[in-house]
Design an enzyme around this catalytic site. Structure first.
Site, short mmCIF file in Angstrom:
data_model
loop_
_atom_site.label_atom_id
_atom_site.label_comp_id
_atom_site.label_asym_id
_atom_site.label_seq_id
_atom_site.Cartn_x
_atom_site.Cartn_y
_atom_site.Cartn_z
CD GLU A 38 47.03 46.04 40.31
OE1 GLU A 38 47.15 46.51 41.45
OE2 GLU A 38 45.83 45.25 40.21
CG HIS A 93 44.61 47.30 43.71
ND1 HIS A 93 45.67 46.32 43.40
CD2 HIS A 93 44.39 46.57 45.03
CE1 HIS A 93 45.98 45.73 44.35
NE2 HIS A 93 45.44 45.67 45.42
NE ARG A 145 48.29 41.91 46.17
CZ ARG A 145 47.65 42.66 47.21
NH1 ARG A 145 46.40 42.64 46.96
NH2 ARG A 145 48.36 43.01 48.16
#
Length: 329
Positions: free
Chosen positions: A269, A287, A240
């Site tokens: 993000e 991602h 993460r």
């Protein structure tokens, strides 16, 4: 009898929406907009449950504004977008989607490792720019993956799957660090050795970050930790954003503290630290570690099944474990 209302916070697969429609009055987001906190709260008005993704933050203020909410089912294995402690205080059940994305995410983690070590995206950019005019012995050379030392920080399901790929597929010496040591049979299956965090950083040729985000894991890899790594080492983050200090990493890449990095997750993000964008020795992906159709469908289906189970049996299939918060403060 009217059906409970649920919000599906992002666009998902039509077949999953059809399944939800059998049990609920669904409020869809066909435009796939990312709601602001105020917009999310407004759309939750009258909703018994919500199917969330990592884009939606569920916090105490939102729960206070929507006291009828009883179920938050996250389409992700991580849940750092949810204040789980606040949910429990408001008698709201939280679920996630473990297991269904393990192998696909491990595949991608290894793909990112290979692309980083072997400078694949850098080499493609070099070729596309028309700079390749001859062969040379040192053109785009990088470190080997096979036979090297793979360090895994975070040895849950995905970490174990990555360790097995490294040990069994590439003959790597696998070392790991975790909050608690694995049992002997699991270590043996992974062909992995437990080491301290300092040893992991100093010994790994390729460091894979798979630790879940929590406040205690914030910037678990920062400037001091990067300085402990080999100057020839690569770092891969599929965990993460926030586990790695992106600003410190960019500086380390620019100054040769480590050789290269591969990143699928970022602090803040979808924004990416601008200095990372200026680094030639970093592979960047948006991602997408779980982004196979089969896996994303399985994730959406499990999130939906949790909503159905909670509505029909009052028992979640995959509740967030007791004692964990997952909250990004």
């Amino acid at each position: 009898m009217s059906k409970p209302r649920v919000l599906v916070a992002r666009r998902i697969f039509p077949e999953v929406m059809a399944r939800l429609g059998e049990h609920f009055e669904c409020v869809a987001n066909d435009a796939d907009a990312v709601f602001s906190p105020a917009e999310l709260s407004q759309r939750l008005a009258g909703c018994w449950g919500v199917l969330t993704t990592g884009s939606e933050r569920i916090d105490d203020a939102l729960l206070q504004a929507n006291p009828q909410l009883r179920a938050v089912c996250n389409m992700a294995v991580g849940y750092n977008n949810i204040d789980v402690a606040a949910c429990r205080a408001h008698d709201v059940v939280c679920t996630n989607t473990p297991d269904v994305l393990t192998e696909t995410t491990a595949d991608f983690g290894f793909a990112l490792l290979l692309a980083t070590a072997r400078r694949i995206t850098e080499a493609e950019a070099y070729l596309r720019a028309g700079r390749w005019d001859r062969w040379s012995v040192d053109m785009m050379i990088g470190p080997d993956v096979h036979g090297s030392t793979l360090g895994v920080l975070g040895m849950g399901r995905i970490g174990q799957a990555i360790a097995k790929r490294g040990a069994h597929g590439f003959g790597m010496d696998v070392i790991y660090h975790n909050r608690s040591r694995l049992d002997a049979p699991t270590e043996s299956a992974c062909k992995a050795r437990y080491v301290s965090k300092d040893q992991l950083l100093m010994q790994a040729d390729h460091l894979m970050i798979v630790v879940p985000y929590s406040p205690s894991a914030h910037h678990a890899i920062g400037g001091a930790e990067l300085a402990q790594m080999k100057p020839t080492a690569t770092l891969i983050n599929i965990a993460r954003g926030g586990v790695v200090d992106d600003a410190a990493l960019a500086q380390a890449l620019q100054t040769g503290v480590i050789a290269a990095a591969g990143l699928d997750v970022f602090e803040g993000e979808p924004q990416v630290h601008p200095e990372l964008l200026n680094c030639r020795n970093v592979v960047l992906t948006p991602h997408i570690a779980s982004a196979s159709r089969a896996t994303r469908l399985a994730m959406a289906t499990l999130a939906a099944d949790n909503l159905v189970a909670l509505a029909t049996t009052q028992q979640a299939l995959t509740p967030v474990p007791e004692g964990l918060t997952g909250w990004a403060a």
